[in-house]
Scaffold this active site. Sequence first.
Site, PDB file in Angstrom:
ATOM      1  N   GLY A  86       0.881  -1.165   0.000  1.00 39.90           N
ATOM      2  CA  GLY A  86       0.000   0.000   0.000  1.00 39.90           C
ATOM      3  C   GLY A  86       0.914   1.209   0.000  1.00 39.90           C
ATOM      4  N   GLU A  87       0.604   2.187   0.817  1.00 39.32           N
ATOM      5  CA  GLU A  87       1.439   3.381   0.915  1.00 39.32           C
ATOM      6  C   GLU A  87       2.000   3.416   2.335  1.00 39.32           C
ATOM      7  OE1 GLU A  87       3.530   6.490   0.771  1.00 39.32           O
ATOM      8  OE2 GLU A  87       1.826   6.797   2.101  1.00 39.32           O
ATOM      9  N   SER A  88       3.307   3.236   2.466  1.00 43.61           N
ATOM     10  CA  SER A  88       3.910   3.029   3.790  1.00 43.61           C
ATOM     11  C   SER A  88       3.667   4.197   4.751  1.00 43.61           C
ATOM     12  CB  SER A  88       5.402   2.720   3.670  1.00 43.61           C
ATOM     13  OG  SER A  88       6.087   3.721   2.960  1.00 43.61           O
ATOM     14  N   CYS A 102       6.046  -5.349   0.364  1.00 43.98           N
ATOM     15  CA  CYS A 102       6.122  -4.022  -0.244  1.00 43.98           C
ATOM     16  C   CYS A 102       6.137  -2.942   0.845  1.00 43.98           C
ATOM     17  CB  CYS A 102       5.001  -3.848  -1.266  1.00 43.98           C
ATOM     18  SG  CYS A 102       5.330  -2.529  -2.448  1.00 43.98           S
ATOM     19  N   ARG A 111      12.580   3.007  -0.503  1.00 45.61           N
ATOM     20  CA  ARG A 111      11.214   2.981  -1.026  1.00 45.61           C
ATOM     21  C   ARG A 111      11.198   3.139  -2.545  1.00 45.61           C
ATOM     22  NH1 ARG A 111       6.910   6.615   2.109  1.00 45.61           N
ATOM     23  NH2 ARG A 111       6.712   7.299  -0.024  1.00 45.61           N
ATOM     24  N   ILE A 158       5.517  -4.133  -7.870  1.00 47.04           N
ATOM     25  CA  ILE A 158       4.740  -2.930  -8.172  1.00 47.04           C
ATOM     26  C   ILE A 158       5.285  -1.807  -7.289  1.00 47.04           C
ATOM     27  CG2 ILE A 158       2.452  -1.869  -8.231  1.00 47.04           C
ATOM     28  CD1 ILE A 158       1.304  -4.770  -8.295  1.00 47.04           C
ATOM     29  N   ARG A 159       6.073  -0.904  -7.867  1.00 45.57           N
ATOM     30  CA  ARG A 159       6.678   0.194  -7.091  1.00 45.57           C
ATOM     31  C   ARG A 159       7.303  -0.324  -5.809  1.00 45.57           C
ATOM     32  NH1 ARG A 159       2.333   3.543  -5.399  1.00 45.57           N
ATOM     33  NH2 ARG A 159       3.896   4.765  -4.354  1.00 45.57           N
ATOM     34  N   HIS A 184       4.946  -8.799  -4.259  1.00 49.96           N
ATOM     35  CA  HIS A 184       3.571  -9.071  -3.840  1.00 49.96           C
ATOM     36  C   HIS A 184       3.215 -10.542  -4.060  1.00 49.96           C
ATOM     37  CE1 HIS A 184       2.110  -4.904  -3.227  1.00 49.96           C
ATOM     38  NE2 HIS A 184       3.080  -4.607  -4.069  1.00 49.96           N
ATOM     39  N   GLU A 242       0.844 -12.164  -2.825  1.00 51.45           N
ATOM     40  CA  GLU A 242      -0.613 -12.322  -2.840  1.00 51.45           C
ATOM     41  C   GLU A 242      -1.210 -12.140  -4.229  1.00 51.45           C
ATOM     42  OE1 GLU A 242      -0.101  -7.874  -2.448  1.00 51.45           O
ATOM     43  OE2 GLU A 242       1.016  -9.666  -1.861  1.00 51.45           O
TER      44      GLU A 242
END
Length: 196
Positions: A52-54, A84, A115, A143-144, A179, A181
Amino acid sequence: MKAGVVSVQGAAPEHVRALQQAMAGLGVKGAVVSVRRPSDLEEVSCLVIPGGESTTISKLLRRFELHDRIVRMAEEGVPMMGTCAGCVLLAKEGDAEVEKTGTRLLGLMDMGVDRNAFGRQRESFEAPLDIAGLEAPFPGVFIRGPVIRKVWGDCKVLSSYGDKIVMARQGNMLALSFHPELSGDSRVHEMLLKMI
């Protein structure tokens, strides 16, 4: 057995499904719960901190009074996996971006992370990864993703992509840049469950 997935922001539903698949694959009876408040952590046997967004996840962990409780659980030996953004949060050391955004790390693993080291969303990719303990390559979905810049102490590298560390383990904790998942392959989630 009860597995928990931190569900304050990010890819939580996908981890819930992956853990259910892993339990079925191992023939283990149990439940997977979404963790949004401290009471959701009761009797949890393992915990996933998703991507997500840390910075956002860090703020919400504090707002919902989960941060210190998660640290305590990890120190007590509850198996945890951070993917991530979750990987970033498990680290003891972040990069300049972590400092600039005021992201408060959980500080549990002897590693430094950078990051978004794999670029922007449009630069996402999938690559086969050799992971210590798994016989066949694992489909790593990036993904990023962050990069584990370095490890020290008790933290051990489990997988690299080229010269970049993308998975590490320290005792009861797993950190992944990618990821699992989203891969359709439940072996990494099975690895977490086997740590219980």
